[in-house]
Design an enzyme around this catalytic site. Sequence first.
Site, short mmCIF file in Angstrom:
data_model
loop_
_atom_site.label_atom_id
_atom_site.label_comp_id
_atom_site.label_asym_id
_atom_site.label_seq_id
_atom_site.Cartn_x
_atom_site.Cartn_y
_atom_site.Cartn_z
N LYS A 146 1.03 14.73 -8.28
CA LYS A 146 0.91 15.25 -6.92
C LYS A 146 2.28 15.80 -6.55
O LYS A 146 3.25 15.60 -7.31
CB LYS A 146 0.46 14.18 -5.93
CG LYS A 146 1.44 13.01 -5.77
CD LYS A 146 0.96 12.06 -4.69
CE LYS A 146 1.94 10.94 -4.46
NZ LYS A 146 1.51 9.98 -3.46
N PHE A 198 0.84 -1.20 0.00
CA PHE A 198 0.00 0.00 0.00
C PHE A 198 0.87 1.25 0.00
O PHE A 198 0.56 2.24 0.65
CB PHE A 198 -0.95 -0.04 1.21
CG PHE A 198 -1.78 -1.29 1.26
CD1 PHE A 198 -2.92 -1.42 0.50
CD2 PHE A 198 -1.37 -2.38 2.03
CE1 PHE A 198 -3.67 -2.59 0.49
CE2 PHE A 198 -2.10 -3.56 2.04
CZ PHE A 198 -3.25 -3.66 1.27
N LEU A 199 1.99 1.19 -0.72
CA LEU A 199 2.94 2.31 -0.72
C LEU A 199 2.47 3.42 -1.66
O LEU A 199 2.08 3.14 -2.79
CB LEU A 199 4.32 1.84 -1.22
CG LEU A 199 4.86 0.53 -0.64
CD1 LEU A 199 6.21 0.20 -1.29
CD2 LEU A 199 5.00 0.64 0.86
N GLU A 226 3.50 6.93 -3.73
CA GLU A 226 4.70 7.61 -4.25
C GLU A 226 5.01 8.83 -3.39
O GLU A 226 4.10 9.56 -2.99
CB GLU A 226 4.46 8.07 -5.70
CG GLU A 226 4.70 6.96 -6.67
CD GLU A 226 4.56 7.44 -8.11
OE1 GLU A 226 5.03 8.54 -8.45
OE2 GLU A 226 3.95 6.68 -8.88
N CYS A 242 -1.75 4.41 -10.41
CA CYS A 242 -2.50 3.34 -9.73
C CYS A 242 -4.02 3.46 -9.78
O CYS A 242 -4.69 2.51 -10.18
CB CYS A 242 -2.05 3.26 -8.28
SG CYS A 242 -0.29 3.03 -8.13
N GLY A 268 -4.59 11.48 -10.21
CA GLY A 268 -3.73 10.99 -11.29
C GLY A 268 -2.86 9.89 -10.73
O GLY A 268 -3.18 9.29 -9.71
N ASN A 298 -7.64 1.00 -2.98
CA ASN A 298 -7.46 2.08 -3.95
C ASN A 298 -8.80 2.60 -4.46
O ASN A 298 -8.96 3.80 -4.68
CB ASN A 298 -6.59 1.60 -5.12
CG ASN A 298 -5.11 1.77 -4.82
OD1 ASN A 298 -4.74 2.31 -3.78
ND2 ASN A 298 -4.26 1.31 -5.72
C1 UGA Z 1 -1.99 5.23 -4.24
C2 UGA Z 1 -2.42 4.78 -2.82
O1 UGA Z 1 -2.54 5.93 -1.98
C3 UGA Z 1 -1.41 3.80 -2.23
O2 UGA Z 1 -1.88 3.33 -0.96
C4 UGA Z 1 -1.24 2.63 -3.18
O3 UGA Z 1 -0.29 1.68 -2.69
C5 UGA Z 1 -0.76 3.16 -4.52
O4 UGA Z 1 -1.76 4.07 -5.05
C6 UGA Z 1 -0.58 1.97 -5.45
O5 UGA Z 1 -1.56 1.30 -5.76
O6 UGA Z 1 0.57 1.65 -5.78
P1 UGA Z 1 -0.32 7.09 -5.20
O7 UGA Z 1 -0.93 6.79 -6.53
O8 UGA Z 1 1.14 7.17 -5.07
O9 UGA Z 1 -0.81 6.00 -4.11
O10 UGA Z 1 -0.87 8.51 -4.76
P2 UGA Z 1 -1.95 9.11 -3.75
O11 UGA Z 1 -1.25 9.85 -2.70
O12 UGA Z 1 -2.93 8.09 -3.32
O13 UGA Z 1 -2.68 10.19 -4.69
C7 UGA Z 1 -3.39 9.79 -5.85
C8 UGA Z 1 -4.03 10.99 -6.50
O14 UGA Z 1 -5.14 11.46 -5.73
C9 UGA Z 1 -3.10 12.19 -6.68
O15 UGA Z 1 -3.28 12.77 -7.95
C10 UGA Z 1 -3.53 13.15 -5.59
O16 UGA Z 1 -3.25 14.50 -5.87
C11 UGA Z 1 -5.02 12.88 -5.56
N1 UGA Z 1 -5.65 13.26 -4.28
C12 UGA Z 1 -5.32 12.63 -3.14
C13 UGA Z 1 -6.56 14.30 -4.26
O17 UGA Z 1 -6.89 14.92 -5.30
N2 UGA Z 1 -7.14 14.64 -3.07
C14 UGA Z 1 -6.84 14.03 -1.90
O18 UGA Z 1 -7.40 14.39 -0.85
C15 UGA Z 1 -5.90 12.99 -1.95
#
Ligand code: UGA
Length: 445
Positions: free
Chosen positions: A335, A162-163, A165, A275, A272, A222
């Site tokens: 992000k 559940f990592l 980036e 994942c 974006g 996710n």
């Molecule tokens: C996500 C999950 O958070 C991880 O737990 C998972 O392991 C990973 O996918 C995966 O499947 O490998 P990640 O894609 O790195 O991680 O990024 P997130 O921090 O989850 O953000 C995803 C998107 O949602 C970004 O574009 C972020 O800006 C957006 N976001 C997030 C929002 O627009 N609002 C929020 O409140 C949170």
Amino acid sequence: MKTRTARVSIIGMGYVGLCTAATFASRGIRSTGIDIDQERIDQIHRGKTPIHEPDLDRLLKTAVKKKLLDGSTDISRITKTDLTFLTVGTPSRSDGSIDLSFIKSASENIGKALYEKQGFHTVVVKSTVVPGTTNGTVRPILEKTSERSVGVNLGLCANPEFLAEGTAIHDALHPDKIVIGSNDKKSTSQLIKLYRQFYRTKQPPILEMSPESAELVKYANNAFLATKVSFINTIANISEKIPGVDVGRIAEAIGKDIRIGPLFLKAGPGYGGSCFHKDLQALINYGKEHGYNPQLFQATEQVNNDQPGRIIEKAESLLGTFTDKRIAILGLAFKKDTDDIREAASIKVIDRLTDRGAKITAYDPMAIPATKKLLADRIEYAETPQTALKGADCAIMMTEWEQLRKLKAKDFQAYMKSPFVVDARRIYDPDEFKDLNYIATGFGK
Ligand code: UGA
């Protein structure tokens, strides 16, 4: 009696594999990272990886120096270890369904190598795979090529990660949970023992379940987070219709309800990254293939697909037309704290603006090299936010970088031709920007 710490091998030195190898080794667990790409293995030895992940290079360097981590292209090296983690990529096919070709070829190679090994060996599927893959795809390939049987001389578990980036090392060292999809007692207890050694006094909860459940946990996790983002973006879009409403206050209030929680309620340009979209599409496809259309996730994706269009509408309401207008895009990464632009809303916004005649100058502290590979000279690139703003008719804030958060209203006024600002991430204070033409996601005007 003190027992020997298990040795692990990790197949696939991509993002998950590298972070897993580096964190295992940082906790004294001897790890061998295996990849078909010699260049990647050389990079591991040098402690300099092509991916940007805070602390990763430092952990790799230390682990290699202490001889706790070693890289190789030779898969037979797994026979010198007790457990093999499978961390190869599972990309999407053109219809959105999951492509298991790397999983299949890696399983075959692992099986062939294990044919030569004496004694029990455990294989752990860490890659994100649709339910049934560990037992329906990996297991028959492994059993055939190794001439072993799960539960006899072969262990097989699913153990999703559940990592996120940008925080992957922290997430690996301090997870909320460990999920183990278990087939046989021996490999499960081996894996639990490994994690006990890893986490020592700070044990995360370990949840044991069937491999199929563990595989689905990853998608459910996710899908829930992505749906939370589309949910708050929906509320943001409604908020924009109501004078005096700020979606940030709504998120703050509903987040106090412990059944909802405060995280993943930041309204913005849509999710974006590599994942959420990929996993939702795989889950939707999987559901449909099995006779169920998961409409909720279709809606999550639909809201997300529409969100960049809402940014365009805001810019259009300020500018009227895009023809020959110069637009500064502040932030390209999906992000902050990453150079990754996969599925980034910024690219979708740029595509639509350039199609409609706008001229783009983009700034990002990290993601310009990746964007240049994708967009080349279709847009201009700035070395500072100020140069991006220079002479611009409109600025669109796309990524919540701390550096961009520090910009003041007067910076926009000083550099831009006309101070029209669309804040897709809501990082500025509307009061400070009241003398500009400022529109942000989720503010009712
Ligand atoms: C996500 C999950 O958070 C991880 O737990 C998972 O392991 C990973 O996918 C995966 O499947 O490998 P990640 O894609 O790195 O991680 O990024 P997130 O921090 O989850 O953000 C995803 C998107 O949602 C970004 O574009 C972020 O800006 C957006 N976001 C997030 C929002 O627009 N609002 C929020 O409140 C949170």
